[in-house]
Design a protein around this motif. Structure first.
Motif, PDB file in Angstrom:
ATOM      1  N   THR A 277       0.814  -1.225   0.000  1.00  0.00           N
ATOM      2  CA  THR A 277       0.000   0.000   0.000  1.00  0.00           C
ATOM      3  C   THR A 277       0.839   1.264   0.000  1.00  0.00           C
ATOM      4  O   THR A 277       0.370   2.316  -0.426  1.00  0.00           O
TER       5      THR A 277
ATOM      6  N   THR B 214      -3.139   3.157   6.944  1.00  0.00           N
ATOM      7  CA  THR B 214      -3.793   1.892   6.622  1.00  0.00           C
ATOM      8  C   THR B 214      -4.800   1.456   7.678  1.00  0.00           C
ATOM      9  O   THR B 214      -5.727   0.703   7.393  1.00  0.00           O
TER      10      THR B 214
ATOM     11  N   LEU C 229      -9.183  -2.714   5.643  1.00  0.00           N
ATOM     12  CA  LEU C 229      -8.069  -1.893   5.176  1.00  0.00           C
ATOM     13  C   LEU C 229      -8.587  -0.556   4.676  1.00  0.00           C
ATOM     14  O   LEU C 229      -9.525  -0.497   3.879  1.00  0.00           O
TER      15      LEU C 229
ATOM     16  N   THR D 296      -4.505  -1.080  -2.696  1.00  0.00           N
ATOM     17  CA  THR D 296      -3.249  -1.807  -2.820  1.00  0.00           C
ATOM     18  C   THR D 296      -2.725  -1.783  -4.255  1.00  0.00           C
ATOM     19  O   THR D 296      -3.450  -1.466  -5.202  1.00  0.00           O
TER      20      THR D 296
ATOM     21  N   ALA E 111      -2.420   5.713   0.182  1.00  0.00           N
ATOM     22  CA  ALA E 111      -1.442   5.917   1.248  1.00  0.00           C
ATOM     23  C   ALA E 111      -0.215   6.666   0.746  1.00  0.00           C
ATOM     24  O   ALA E 111       0.361   7.491   1.467  1.00  0.00           O
TER      25      ALA E 111
END
Length: 551
Positions: free
Chosen positions: A93, A100, A187, A191, A539
């Motif tokens: 990520t 996260t 989450l 990703t 992220a």
């Protein structure tokens, strides 16, 4: 030891489970890869010092070849806490727990309801969020309950998706919908697998629990071929981690799955689907060789210098080297080495490397004493500690989230000392040989409480996921009531966090880079190697995670 008091709570939906701007709709399947591939290999427990030692002792080995033709980042660190879940999530990520929302495989959240809750209108909030083997439909089975015959030989026939192998009644419940919260939905950010799929690229991964469904990302569909044989399933010796020879056998199942993918098939080797653009696996063999005092008649861990691997660990490193060689040879055989970049790193290291510094402390006794002191101070009702995850550091969630309660807990832990014997009425502590060993301040060097704990992570103190108390372990401390392990991870020790990071591929300039980097930088680097935008990762955009310099 992880103390699992089952009074935890997780967060979802309006309470903040998902991050704004991250799509949760299914990603349409696209064609196979467009010619570029990244093979990600994560070796649990591997330190940078281990890789340096091995390459020096075995200069013509597969690992040495990978290092010599790649870019080696010799000052790489994992996120804190140094656990498998946040460590692997970071690599895919680009984010730390502040982005996260992932602190540990077993954590706590003050906003979700307990597993199995049916009446969410009246249920109290707060539950354990356990995303580990306990979520399997049958955690005793290598296939997690799919029902394959002839295990373990038939494990590559494990075709049920991890989501179908999870027991919904073991998952925390979203009080808004009164539905279970699957790992991928917990989450907060997307990703690399989701980004790749959105561009029509194929994805695959292999890991140790069905709960690694979390790597699918919020869409739940990031990984097309996710192979997750259960590492904690039953064997003749306990589980696959209690005997290092068993761990190597277990890892080989995953290596064979990746070899099938290099051959252009799915992990089972039965469907010709094309080589994935992003694929790889996690190794466990080095980790268990570091933790086990003795296995297969060989001593685990390191020699007295704390640097040279002992016989069991040396053999585990040889095993990983052989398996990495099988993978790179397969890439060469299929003429994929000119289009594939290999990334080698670790979810976490392990501490201590020098057994002479080991102090095992029974954290359960400390937690019990803290709860007793809280009640003796006039606080009736629930225990102060709702839950704690303690390996070589402490993450503690409190039933009373006031700063006063956090300060009380902090003062208690900092003042709690033991002479190592059970007769003193406090927690028993032992050294590597099992003899009594004194300790101070609950085995902690620093305690962050309440708002300070949240600030240490970088989130608001009202965040329902953040621990109310974070204890940084003294070097050498492992929290366990037994004597079955000589090292652990999960804390902030440099030996937990200083891991290797090697990137080797056709566009990478070989050499060493001593600049401080983080394993979060693997994610944007993989997307860059695939000519995809690293800022597609939420992220990365939030934390400004940099791509690694490869030339």
């Amino acid at each position: 030891m992880t103390v699992r008091h089952h009074r935890f709570a997780a967060l979802l939906g309006a309470a903040g489970l998902l991050t704004a701007g991250v799509s949760t709709q299914a990603v349409a399947a696209g064609p196979a890869a467009t010619g570029r591939h990244v093979l990600l290999l994560s070796v649990d427990g591997l330190h940078q010092s281990d890789l340096t030692w091995y390459v020096a002792k075995h200069p013509t080995s597969a690992l040495a070849t990978l290092v010599h033709r790649g870019r080696q980042f010799t000052n790489a660190s994992t996120p804190f806490p140094s656990d498998s879940f946040p460590g692997m999530v970071a690599q895919v990520t680009g984010g730390n727990p502040k982005s996260t929302g992932i602190y540990y495989d077993v954590s706590y959240n003050h906003a979700l309801d307990a597993p199995g809750t049916r009446d969410c209108a009246t249920a109290p909030h707060g539950t354990v969020v356990a995303y580990d083997e306990s979520d399997d439909r049958d955690q005793t089975k290598l296939d997690a309950g799919q029902g394959l015959a002839g295990l373990p030989g038939s494990i590559l026939s494990m075709t049920g998706t991890p989501q179908t192998l999870l027991n919904p009644d073991a998952l925390p419940v979203n009080p808004t919908t009164c539905l279970p919260v699957y790992p991928h939905a917990y989450l907060k950010v997307n990703t690399i697998f989701e980004v790749a799929r959105q561009h029509g690229l194929r994805t695959a991964w292999s890991d140790k629990h069905s709960a690694y469904d979390i790597l699918n990302g919020p869409s739940g569909t990031g990984i097309q071929d996710l192979f997750t044989p259960e590492v904690n399933s039953d064997t003749a010796t306990g589980d696959w981690t209690t005997d290092n020879a068993d761990t190597r056998t277990y890892d080989t199942y995953k290596v064979n799955a990746v070899l099938n993918e290099i051959n252009g098939y799915d992990h089972s080797g039965t469907r010709n689907v094309g080589v994935p653009a992003i694929f790889g696996m996690n190794f466990q063999s080095v980790s268990t060789a570091e933790k086990l005092p003795l296995s297969d008649g060989l001593a685990g861990g390191y020699l007295a210098d704390g640097v040279t691997p002992g016989p069991l660990l040396s053999g585990a490193l040889d095993y990983v080297n052989t398996e990495v060689g099988r993978l790179t040879s397969a890439l060469h055989f299929h003429h994929l080495d000119g289009s594939t970049t290999v990334v080698l790193s670790a979810k976490h290291g392990q501490s201590p490397q020098n057994a002479a510094t080991l102090t095992r402390i029974d954290d359960g006794a400390i937690i019990d004493a803290l709860n007793a002191a809280w009640k003796a101070a006039g606080h009736s009702g629930a225990d102060l500690v709702a839950a704690a995850s303690d390996d070589d550091g402490m993450l503690v969630w409190l039933s009373d989230r006031s700063q006063a309660a956090a300060d009380f807990a902090s003062a208690f832990l900092r003042g709690y000392n033991g002479n190592g014997t059970a007769a003193d009425g406090k927690a028993k502590a032992t050294n590597a040989a099992g003899g009594a060993k004194p300790y101070t301040s609950s085995g902690l060097s620093t305690v962050y409480a309440g708002q300070a704990a949240a600030a240490f992570i970088g989130v608001n103190h009202n965040d329902p996921r953040v621990p109310d108390l974070i204890g940084i372990g003294q070097h050498g401390v492992v929290f366990t009531g037994g004597t079955k392990k000589i090292a652990e991870h999960g804390g902030n020790d440099p030996q937990d966090r200083h891991v290797p990071l090697v990137v080797a591929g056709p566009t990478v300039h070989a050499g060493k880079d001593a600049r401080a980097v983080e394993t979060t930088q693997i994610a944007p680097t993989i997307l860059t190697l695939l000519k995809l935008n690293p800022n597609s990762l939420a992220a990365v955009a939030k934390e400004h995670t940099a791509t690694l310099h490869l030339g």
